[in-house]
Design a protein around this motif. Structure first.
Motif, PDB file in Angstrom:
ATOM      1  N   LEU A 306       0.825  -1.206   0.000  1.00 31.72           N
ATOM      2  CA  LEU A 306       0.000   0.000   0.000  1.00 31.72           C
ATOM      3  C   LEU A 306       0.862   1.260   0.000  1.00 31.72           C
ATOM      4  O   LEU A 306       0.571   2.222  -0.723  1.00 31.72           O
ATOM      5  N   SER A 307       1.925   1.285   0.805  1.00 30.56           N
ATOM      6  CA  SER A 307       2.802   2.462   0.822  1.00 30.56           C
ATOM      7  C   SER A 307       3.413   2.708  -0.548  1.00 30.56           C
ATOM      8  O   SER A 307       3.519   3.855  -1.003  1.00 30.56           O
ATOM      9  N   GLN A 308       3.793   1.624  -1.221  1.00 29.66           N
ATOM     10  CA  GLN A 308       4.363   1.775  -2.557  1.00 29.66           C
ATOM     11  C   GLN A 308       3.330   2.307  -3.544  1.00 29.66           C
ATOM     12  O   GLN A 308       3.658   3.097  -4.436  1.00 29.66           O
ATOM     13  N   ALA A 309       2.052   1.864  -3.383  1.00 30.34           N
ATOM     14  CA  ALA A 309       1.006   2.359  -4.268  1.00 30.34           C
ATOM     15  C   ALA A 309       0.791   3.853  -4.083  1.00 30.34           C
ATOM     16  O   ALA A 309       0.618   4.602  -5.053  1.00 30.34           O
ATOM     17  N   VAL A 310       0.812   4.321  -2.827  1.00 29.82           N
ATOM     18  CA  VAL A 310       0.666   5.755  -2.558  1.00 29.82           C
ATOM     19  C   VAL A 310       1.882   6.515  -3.092  1.00 29.82           C
ATOM     20  O   VAL A 310       1.754   7.583  -3.697  1.00 29.82           O
ATOM     21  N   ALA A 311       3.062   5.957  -2.864  1.00 33.24           N
ATOM     22  CA  ALA A 311       4.286   6.616  -3.318  1.00 33.24           C
ATOM     23  C   ALA A 311       4.292   6.799  -4.826  1.00 33.24           C
ATOM     24  O   ALA A 311       4.837   7.779  -5.349  1.00 33.24           O
ATOM     25  N   GLY A 312       3.674   5.871  -5.541  1.00 36.87           N
ATOM     26  CA  GLY A 312       3.651   5.976  -6.990  1.00 36.87           C
ATOM     27  C   GLY A 312       2.758   7.071  -7.512  1.00 36.87           C
ATOM     28  O   GLY A 312       2.791   7.390  -8.712  1.00 36.87           O
ATOM     29  N   GLN A 313       1.954   7.684  -6.629  1.00 38.98           N
ATOM     30  CA  GLN A 313       1.016   8.713  -7.054  1.00 38.98           C
ATOM     31  C   GLN A 313       1.492  10.125  -6.744  1.00 38.98           C
ATOM     32  O   GLN A 313       0.848  11.095  -7.136  1.00 38.98           O
ATOM     33  N   VAL A 314       2.595  10.274  -6.009  1.00 40.93           N
ATOM     34  CA  VAL A 314       3.069  11.603  -5.635  1.00 40.93           C
ATOM     35  C   VAL A 314       4.562  11.716  -5.951  1.00 40.93           C
ATOM     36  O   VAL A 314       5.272  10.709  -6.082  1.00 40.93           O
ATOM     37  N   THR A 315       5.031  12.944  -6.057  1.00 43.50           N
ATOM     38  CA  THR A 315       6.444  13.176  -6.379  1.00 43.50           C
ATOM     39  C   THR A 315       7.300  13.377  -5.131  1.00 43.50           C
ATOM     40  O   THR A 315       8.512  13.262  -5.200  1.00 43.50           O
ATOM     41  N   ALA A 316       6.689  13.695  -4.000  1.00 43.20           N
ATOM     42  CA  ALA A 316       7.465  13.940  -2.779  1.00 43.20           C
ATOM     43  C   ALA A 316       7.939  12.621  -2.173  1.00 43.20           C
ATOM     44  O   ALA A 316       7.337  11.565  -2.397  1.00 43.20           O
ATOM     45  N   PRO A 317       9.016  12.647  -1.367  1.00 38.71           N
ATOM     46  CA  PRO A 317       9.479  11.436  -0.681  1.00 38.71           C
ATOM     47  C   PRO A 317       8.390  10.887   0.240  1.00 38.71           C
ATOM     48  O   PRO A 317       7.690  11.653   0.915  1.00 38.71           O
ATOM     49  N   VAL A 318       8.231   9.571   0.273  1.00 32.10           N
ATOM     50  CA  VAL A 318       7.232   8.914   1.107  1.00 32.10           C
ATOM     51  C   VAL A 318       7.933   8.171   2.238  1.00 32.10           C
ATOM     52  O   VAL A 318       8.856   7.391   1.994  1.00 32.10           O
ATOM     53  N   VAL A 319       7.503   8.439   3.480  1.00 31.06           N
ATOM     54  CA  VAL A 319       8.130   7.847   4.658  1.00 31.06           C
ATOM     55  C   VAL A 319       7.045   7.225   5.528  1.00 31.06           C
ATOM     56  O   VAL A 319       6.025   7.862   5.813  1.00 31.06           O
ATOM     57  N   VAL A 320       7.227   5.958   5.922  1.00 37.78           N
ATOM     58  CA  VAL A 320       6.357   5.329   6.917  1.00 37.78           C
ATOM     59  C   VAL A 320       6.890   5.742   8.289  1.00 37.78           C
ATOM     60  O   VAL A 320       8.008   5.394   8.651  1.00 37.78           O
ATOM     61  N   ILE A 321       6.113   6.515   9.027  1.00 39.64           N
ATOM     62  CA  ILE A 321       6.624   7.171  10.230  1.00 39.64           C
ATOM     63  C   ILE A 321       6.611   6.250  11.441  1.00 39.64           C
ATOM     64  O   ILE A 321       5.859   5.275  11.502  1.00 39.64           O
ATOM     65  N   ASP A 322       7.421   6.576  12.420  1.00 41.01           N
ATOM     66  CA  ASP A 322       7.502   5.856  13.685  1.00 41.01           C
ATOM     67  C   ASP A 322       7.295   6.856  14.819  1.00 41.01           C
ATOM     68  O   ASP A 322       8.237   7.544  15.227  1.00 41.01           O
ATOM     69  N   PRO A 323       6.075   6.962  15.367  1.00 43.14           N
ATOM     70  CA  PRO A 323       5.836   7.935  16.446  1.00 43.14           C
ATOM     71  C   PRO A 323       6.595   7.605  17.729  1.00 43.14           C
ATOM     72  O   PRO A 323       6.725   8.461  18.600  1.00 43.14           O
ATOM     73  N   LEU A 324       7.087   6.375  17.860  1.00 43.43           N
ATOM     74  CA  LEU A 324       7.799   5.982  19.081  1.00 43.43           C
ATOM     75  C   LEU A 324       9.260   6.398  19.069  1.00 43.43           C
ATOM     76  O   LEU A 324       9.967   6.191  20.060  1.00 43.43           O
ATOM     77  N   SER A 325       9.726   7.002  17.975  1.00 43.07           N
ATOM     78  CA  SER A 325      11.146   7.346  17.880  1.00 43.07           C
ATOM     79  C   SER A 325      11.571   8.395  18.893  1.00 43.07           C
ATOM     80  O   SER A 325      12.756   8.526  19.178  1.00 43.07           O
ATOM     81  N   VAL A 326      10.621   9.158  19.448  1.00 39.66           N
ATOM     82  CA  VAL A 326      10.963  10.191  20.428  1.00 39.66           C
ATOM     83  C   VAL A 326      10.539   9.782  21.836  1.00 39.66           C
ATOM     84  O   VAL A 326      10.445  10.610  22.730  1.00 39.66           O
TER      85      VAL A 326
END
Length: 564
Positions: A306-326
């Protein structure tokens, strides 16, 4: 002193709660986290349709999660919850609030008599006309949140039935932005223009922020449930099996997984295109503003591809975020796989728990006025009772030479008791509306006790037929059900019964292996074993016996409060 807050996210398929501790130094610790699944239809488009069922699920969630407080920051979302930026006349905050009670209908499609709203000042309108030589504009920019009172009242009543107290009702999209780390790993927005996409089961939220300030928010009435539904319908599978296939929780080489990915490809493409169209709409409204990053989160974002499908529709970098990183997660004791599950699906709950850390001007709450007033009434009753107790103590200690002081205290006691009685009457009136819910919950409990552990044999046999290899057939099947699980047991553990099969067919030992693989993908069964294998020739006739345990997934769930 450390601040402890619990964020509560009531989703359409899962309820999640996160307990966050923030120290005076700003250190953030994830202290507790729990989630529980609910049946489809209980929560639709962010609105609670089965209040007794959701309340029962919340009670189980609190019992299993061990949360240290019943005060919660709860999120609301859906078509009847709005977040808007608007340019309004420059007025004092009090005057502006009064004006919005009459004029906010021009900003959101809600009649103000049916809505609860809050706002924060973002500063002067940079494009507004000047009001004089001082260079100040005659308008100011605000962030407005509004929601239909029916949505908020149902949430409040459900939480009350569950023994919880909503101290804040936050718009879930704002909580989502709050939880997403900035590019440098810190809280808030950071530099650049971010588009945050949260893909849930029924709702997908698209939010745009600029250095922590929300610019645009839209909720799409589509999510991961559409992908599961497409797989289940096209492959004639039960929803639980289709969900596992959607997430890729089966061996890579299975033909079922290949068929599932092919089946959900059109729906995945449609969802990605709808997200892209929403982003294009925002860009068209802002002119030269450009999207710097596309940040993806949400339970359905775990869907493979799914992330790849969304990434294929936009030109900006696509990142799957991690809210626990902080966050400090060392004390919670979760395995890496569990932390990954929280990171994917718990973003909104974490953002809600961070509400007290938000900048004071953007701490918005949609808590209805009557709920706020009820809390004030309860506090007044407590204060009045304390005053009465104190006055009684003074009377007991007063001497005969202080008769005038005693009489004065007696008058205070009578006035306090009268005030307490009046306030208690007001509290009782507020409780009338929950009486019906209580009766329904009691009757639901009786039905649950009567039907607990009931097995849906028709569905079990039908599901079994769907996973059996084509070159094998059943010669006999015997089944036995054990007593129902104790209340609070895990919703998918062995122990509801067992099944014994006698099987024959062709295909030799590979057919036996296919039998094991097929039954292990059936959520109704666990601990599948085979014995007594008799093979006449390699690839030829074969017969064997097989046993398996029934799981709680095999139950009919004919009760309102049953586990999904």
């Amino acid at each position: 002193m450390e601040a402890v807050t619990v964020g509560l996210d009531i989703g359409s398929s899962v309820i999640r709660a996160a307990e966050i501790v923030v120290s005076k130094s700003g250190r953030r610790t994830l202290q507790r986290y729990a989630q529980i699944g609910i049946p489809a239809g209980w929560v639709v488009d962010g609105e609670i349709n089965n209040a007794p069922g959701v309340a029962a699920a919340l009670k189980r969630l609190w019992a299993e999660g061990g949360f240290t407080t019943t005060d919660v920051v709860v999120g609301v979302a859906g078509p009847r919850v709005f977040v808007r930026q608007a340019d309004v006349p420059r007025l004092s905050p009090d005057d502006l609030r009064s004006a919005l009670k009459f004029d906010a209908q021009e900003l959101v499609p809600l009649a103000m008599e049916d809505a609860s709203f809050d706002f924060s000042l973002l500063g002067p309108d940079p494009t507004g006309p000047s009001r004089g030589g001082d260079g100040e504009t005659s308008t100011q920019r605000i962030l407005l949140v509004a929601a239909h009172r029916d949505v908020l009242r149902t949430h409040a009543a459900t939480l009350k039935e569950a023994g919880l107290t909503p101290v804040v009702m936050d718009a879930a999209p704002l909580a989502l932005m709050r939880a997403v780390p900035a590019p440098d790993g810190g809280p808030g927005g950071g530099p650049g223009l971010d588009v945050i996409v949260s893909i849930g089961a029924e709702l997908t939220t698209v939010a745009v922020r600029d250095q922590g300030v929300p610019l645009f928010i839209r909720s799409l009435l589509v999510g991961g449930a559409k992908l599961t539904e497409r797989i289940a319908n096209s492959m004639h599978l039960e929803a639980g099996v289709a969900e596992r296939l959607k997430r890729g929780e089966v061996p890579e080489a299975t033909t079922q997984l290949t068929a599932a990915r092919k089946a959900m490809t059109p729906e995945m493409r449609d969802l990605a295109e709808e997200i892209r169209a929403t982003i294009d709409f925002f860009v068209a409204q802002t002119g030269d503003r450009q999207v710097g990053r596309l940040l993806i989160t949400g339970g359905a974002a775990q869907t493979r591809g799914l992330s790849q499908a969304v990434a294929g529709q936009v030109t900006a970098p696509v990142v799957v975020i991690d809210p626990l990183s902080v966050f400090d997660v060392s004390a919670i004791g979760f395995a890496p796989s569990e932390l990954a599950r929280i990171s994917a699906g718990g973003t909104t709950a974490i953002g809600l728990a961070l509400w007290p850390t938000e900048a004071p001007l953007i701490r918005l709450s949609l808590l209805p006025e009557e709920v706020v007033e009820a809390r004030k009434v309860r506090r007044r009753v407590t204060v009045a009772a304390a005053v009465a107790a104190g006055a009684a103590a003074v009377l007991a200690l007063a001497g005969v030479y202080e008769i005038l002081a005693v009489r004065s205290a007696q008058n205070q006691v009578r006035a306090a008791r009268a005030q307490a009685a009046t306030l208690q009457t007001q509290v009782q009136r507020l409780q009338v509306e929950t009486a019906v819910h209580t009766k329904v919950a009691q009757r639901t409990q009786l039905v649950t006790q009567a039907l607990g552990g009931d097995i849906d044999w028709t569905r079990v046999v039908g599901q079994l037929a769907g996973v059996m290899p084509a070159d094998l057939s059943l010669q006999s099947l015997t089944a036995a059900r054990t007593p129902a699980q104790a209340a609070g047991a895990h919703p998918a553990v062995a122990g509801d019964g067992s099944i014994t099969f006698s099987v024959k067919g062709t295909g030799g030992l590979p057919a036996v292996s296919a039998w094991l693989q097929g039954l292990q993908s059936d959520p109704d069964l666990s601990d599948v074993q085979v014995s007594g294998i008799n093979v006449k020739s390699n690839g030829g006739a074969v017969n064997f016996a097989s046993t398996a345990n029934l799981t709680r997934v095999a139950e009919s769930h004919r009760t309102v409060g049953g586990n999904p």
